[in-house]
Motif scaffolding. Structure first.
Motif, PDB file in Angstrom:
ATOM      1  N   VAL A 167       0.872  -1.175   0.000  1.00  0.00           N
ATOM      2  CA  VAL A 167       0.000   0.000   0.000  1.00  0.00           C
ATOM      3  C   VAL A 167       0.909   1.226   0.000  1.00  0.00           C
ATOM      4  N   LEU A 168       0.699   2.100  -0.964  1.00  0.00           N
ATOM      5  CA  LEU A 168       1.593   3.256  -1.097  1.00  0.00           C
ATOM      6  C   LEU A 168       0.976   4.487  -0.424  1.00  0.00           C
ATOM      7  N   THR A 169       1.531   4.810   0.731  1.00  0.00           N
ATOM      8  CA  THR A 169       1.015   5.931   1.516  1.00  0.00           C
ATOM      9  C   THR A 169       2.061   7.034   1.658  1.00  0.00           C
ATOM     10  N   GLY A 170       3.101   6.977   0.851  1.00  0.00           N
ATOM     11  CA  GLY A 170       4.118   8.023   0.940  1.00  0.00           C
ATOM     12  C   GLY A 170       5.432   7.554   0.358  1.00  0.00           C
ATOM     13  N   TYR A 188       2.352  -5.448   2.926  1.00  0.00           N
ATOM     14  CA  TYR A 188       3.244  -4.413   3.474  1.00  0.00           C
ATOM     15  C   TYR A 188       2.555  -3.059   3.639  1.00  0.00           C
ATOM     16  N   ILE A 189       2.733  -2.498   4.832  1.00  0.00           N
ATOM     17  CA  ILE A 189       2.278  -1.113   5.046  1.00  0.00           C
ATOM     18  C   ILE A 189       3.376  -0.292   5.737  1.00  0.00           C
ATOM     19  N   CYS A 190       3.322   1.014   5.542  1.00  0.00           N
ATOM     20  CA  CYS A 190       4.125   1.936   6.337  1.00  0.00           C
ATOM     21  C   CYS A 190       3.147   2.564   7.331  1.00  0.00           C
ATOM     22  N   MET A 191       3.286   2.184   8.582  1.00  0.00           N
ATOM     23  CA  MET A 191       2.230   2.488   9.553  1.00  0.00           C
ATOM     24  C   MET A 191       2.074   3.983   9.843  1.00  0.00           C
ATOM     25  N   LEU A 223      -1.378   8.190   9.827  1.00  0.00           N
ATOM     26  CA  LEU A 223      -1.194   6.973  10.624  1.00  0.00           C
ATOM     27  C   LEU A 223      -2.369   6.028  10.366  1.00  0.00           C
ATOM     28  N   TYR A 224      -2.059   4.738  10.254  1.00  0.00           N
ATOM     29  CA  TYR A 224      -3.133   3.733  10.207  1.00  0.00           C
ATOM     30  C   TYR A 224      -3.723   3.627  11.609  1.00  0.00           C
ATOM     31  N   LEU A 253       1.373  -9.726   7.977  1.00  0.00           N
ATOM     32  CA  LEU A 253       1.374  -8.272   7.825  1.00  0.00           C
ATOM     33  C   LEU A 253       2.755  -7.758   8.229  1.00  0.00           C
ATOM     34  N   VAL A 254       3.350  -6.962   7.353  1.00  0.00           N
ATOM     35  CA  VAL A 254       4.682  -6.391   7.605  1.00  0.00           C
ATOM     36  C   VAL A 254       4.524  -4.886   7.703  1.00  0.00           C
TER      37      VAL A 254
END
Ligand SMILES: *Cc1c(COP(=O)(O)O)cnc(C)c1O
Length: 361
Positions: free
Chosen positions: A97-100, A146-149, A157-158, A169-170
């Protein structure tokens, strides 16, 4: 001596009592006649330090026994390759997931080692939100998800985790590690560069479920194989001894001075609320992130004028609030208010912003 309020995104502030303790012990660590900087990593004194750092991290974060804790080097950025090399070993597929920027860099790196799929992205609105995720769109046989939390640059922030079922989940938790309680058992792997919330630069923490270790791709360099570091007790080679020592003291501060992650969370929520409430009521400044996805740690904000933004950065710096300039891709300002930022620092910043607003609004 005059200390500033440092709002840097990283490396960032450390608790003052930790710095004082480090200063006290700089020439002679607990009567052994040498600094931790100088001592052999094979000494029993240093073994005591790394063991204590690990047991404190386990206690603070509530890490289950079937997870390994590794103290590595190479920064969070090395994990962008280590994760696919060690985990993309069955279907050779992974979801991102691309969040940044950090999630995007990680996805690009992983794409060199297997088949990656972008499940969602918030690039369309300069990463100012966390995309809504539908588990039906996830790859059912992916080796990991994969997520960047916490997105350090964009301030998101998630607040809820994706439901990935059996797929591990990573998460990159570089800028939110130990900021609030986290259920480690929901993850296959967590990692963080320590320089945001736990220590000076030079240390990367990896928390990995033990069944995910030991299956690395054939091409994996020895130093990039988690098994190397599990087997070596994070001492296959010389670890970043000094940074681990400071990390140990920061964890001790979280556990025994603050009172654990529940209390840490309360402090962080109180600090963040003060700043967000001000931003929501200001006629000059506004936050850039949708309210439901706001970070507790990184708060980007802007005025509608580039000139006023620049003036604010200049005047706030002169007043002792440093590193408030926003990331070049967002512009404006960003206040990083990690664990070590005292409430009083945010209070004084908000006072300063209010005065600036009255003078320039
Ligand atoms: C700072 C940061 C990184 C990069 O860390 P390095 O240790 O410099 O490689 C990666 N991810 C996030 C979320 C960060 O905040």
């Amino acid at each position: 001596m005059k200390r500033v309020y440092n709002f840097s995104a990283g490396p960032s502030m450390l608790p003052e009592e930790v710095l004082r303790k480090a200063a006290d012990e700089i020439l002679d660590y607990k009567g052994c006649g040498q600094s931790v900087m100088e001592m052999s990593h094979r000494s029993s004194v240093f073994q005591g330090i790394i063991d204590r750092a690990e047991s404190l991290l386990r206690e603070v974060m509530g890490i289950p026994d079937n997870y390994k804790v590794l103290f590595l080097q190479g920064g969070a950025s090395s994990q962008f390759a280590m994760i696919p090399l060690n985990l993309m070993v069955n279907s050779h597929k992974a979801d991102y997931v691309l969040t940044g920027q950090w999630a995007t860099k990680s996805w690009k790196e992983a794409s060199r080692y297997g088949e990656t799929r972008v499940i969602a992205s918030s690039k369309d609105k300069t990463f100012t939100y966390i995309p809504k995720l539908d588990p039906k769109t996830f790859t059912p046989d992916a080796d990991y998800f994969y997520i960047c939390m916490n997105n350090t640059i964009y301030g998101t922030l998630y607040h809820t985790l994706p439901e990935t079922g059996k797929v591990p989940l990573v998460a990159d938790i570089s800028s939110c590690i130990c900021s609030e309680p986290l259920d480690v058992s929901k993850f296959g792997l967590l990692f963080a560069g320590a320089q945001k919330n736990l220590a000076p630069a030079g240390l990367t923490i990896v928390i990995v479920r033990e069944d995910l270790v030991g299956h690395a791709q054939e091409i994996t360099p020895t130093m990039f194989n988690y098994k190397t570091h599990v087997d070596g007790g994070s001492m296959f080679n010389t670890p970043p001894c000094w940074t681990i020592y400071i990390c140990m003291m920061v964890l001790d501060w979280i556990q025994n001075t603050v009172g654990g992650l529940g209390e840490m969370q309360k402090r962080n929520q109180k600090k963040a609320k003060l700043l967000y409430d001000y931003l929501d009521n200001s006629k000059l400044f506004r936050g850039t992130v949708v309210p439901e996805d706001r970070s507790l740690m990184n708060v980007p904000f802007v005025t509608d004028s580039d000139e006023l933004n620049a003036k604010f950065v200049k005047e706030s710096t002169e007043a002792g609030f440093v590193n408030l300039k926003g990331h070049r891709t967002v512009g404006g300002m960003r206040a990083s208010i990690y664990n070590a930022m005292p409430y009083e620092g945010v209070e004084k910043l908000v006072d300063f912003m209010d005065k600036f607003e009255k003078a320039n609004g």
